[in-house]
Design a protein around this motif. Structure first.
Motif, PDB file in Angstrom:
ATOM      1  N   LEU A  76       0.830  -1.208   0.000  1.00 23.55           N
ATOM      2  CA  LEU A  76       0.000   0.000   0.000  1.00 23.55           C
ATOM      3  C   LEU A  76       0.863   1.255   0.000  1.00 23.55           C
ATOM      4  O   LEU A  76       0.538   2.238  -0.680  1.00 23.55           O
ATOM      5  N   GLU A  77       1.952   1.223   0.746  1.00 22.84           N
ATOM      6  CA  GLU A  77       2.854   2.372   0.773  1.00 22.84           C
ATOM      7  C   GLU A  77       3.518   2.577  -0.584  1.00 22.84           C
ATOM      8  O   GLU A  77       3.665   3.706  -1.048  1.00 22.84           O
ATOM      9  N   GLN A  78       3.886   1.487  -1.230  1.00 21.44           N
ATOM     10  CA  GLN A  78       4.463   1.568  -2.575  1.00 21.44           C
ATOM     11  C   GLN A  78       3.435   2.127  -3.555  1.00 21.44           C
ATOM     12  O   GLN A  78       3.752   2.994  -4.364  1.00 21.44           O
ATOM     13  N   LEU A  79       2.212   1.656  -3.458  1.00 23.89           N
ATOM     14  CA  LEU A  79       1.144   2.146  -4.323  1.00 23.89           C
ATOM     15  C   LEU A  79       0.887   3.635  -4.074  1.00 23.89           C
ATOM     16  O   LEU A  79       0.665   4.400  -5.012  1.00 23.89           O
ATOM     17  N   ASP A  80       0.956   4.041  -2.815  1.00 23.98           N
ATOM     18  CA  ASP A  80       0.756   5.447  -2.477  1.00 23.98           C
ATOM     19  C   ASP A  80       1.819   6.324  -3.144  1.00 23.98           C
ATOM     20  O   ASP A  80       1.518   7.423  -3.625  1.00 23.98           O
ATOM     21  N   GLU A  81       3.052   5.829  -3.193  1.00 23.77           N
ATOM     22  CA  GLU A  81       4.146   6.590  -3.807  1.00 23.77           C
ATOM     23  C   GLU A  81       3.963   6.772  -5.310  1.00 23.77           C
ATOM     24  O   GLU A  81       4.339   7.809  -5.854  1.00 23.77           O
ATOM     25  N   ILE A  82       3.393   5.778  -5.974  1.00 23.27           N
ATOM     26  CA  ILE A  82       3.253   5.842  -7.439  1.00 23.27           C
ATOM     27  C   ILE A  82       1.799   6.013  -7.880  1.00 23.27           C
ATOM     28  O   ILE A  82       1.482   5.813  -9.046  1.00 23.27           O
ATOM     29  N   ARG A  83       0.933   6.407  -6.950  1.00 17.05           N
ATOM     30  CA  ARG A  83      -0.506   6.442  -7.245  1.00 17.05           C
ATOM     31  C   ARG A  83      -0.861   7.309  -8.445  1.00 17.05           C
ATOM     32  O   ARG A  83      -1.784   6.990  -9.181  1.00 17.05           O
TER      33      ARG A  83
END
Length: 114
Positions: A76-83
Motif C-alpha cells: 500500500l505504501e508503494q502504491l501510495d508513492e506511485i498512485r
C-alpha cells in the motif's frame, strides 16, 4: 488513536476495495494491474473473513483476521508513492488518497499492537 471497530474497518476496507477495482480497470500497464490485483486479493480475503463474523460483533475493536493483511502495508505504501502513475481518473485519485490514508492508519495501529 482509538481502536477502530469491526464495522468501521469493514466500511473503510470496502471503500478501498471498490477504488482498487476502479483503479485496476483504469490502469494502463500490466505491472500496475498485477500490483492492484494482488492488493485486491488480499483485501478480498480479509473482507470475506470479516463478513463471517456475526453482525452483533461489529461493535468490537477490529483485529486482523488473515495473514495477508498483515503483509499488505508495504504494498500500500508503494502504491501510495506511485498512485499518480497508476490511478488515471481524477475522481478515483482524489477518493483514493483519503481512503488509503484511513486504511493505512487502521493497519499500522493493528501492527503496532501485535
Amino acid at each position: 488513536m482509538s481502536e477502530t471497530t469491526v464495522a468501521d474497518t469493514l466500511r473503510e476496507y470496502l471503500s478501498l476495495y471498490e477504488l482498487l477495482d476502479d483503479a485496476y480497470w483504469e490502469a494502463a500497464s500490466i505491472q500496475h494491474k498485477d500490483m492492484l490485483y494482488d492488493i485486491i486479493s488480499i483485501f478480498s480475503q480479509e473482507i470475506f473473513e470479516i463478513n463471517k463474523l456475526s453482525t452483533q460483533d461489529h461493535h468490537y475493536p477490529y483485529e486482523v483476521l488473515t495473514e495477508g493483511i498483515r503483509r499488505v502495508v508495504p504494498k500500500l505504501e508503494q502504491l501510495d508513492e506511485i498512485r499518480e502513475d497508476v490511478v488515471q481518473r481524477t475522481q478515483t485519485l482524489t477518493d483514493f488518497r483519503d481512503i488509503l490514508s484511513s486504511v493505512l492508519g487502521i493497519l499500522e495501529n493493528q501492527l503496532r499492537t501485535l
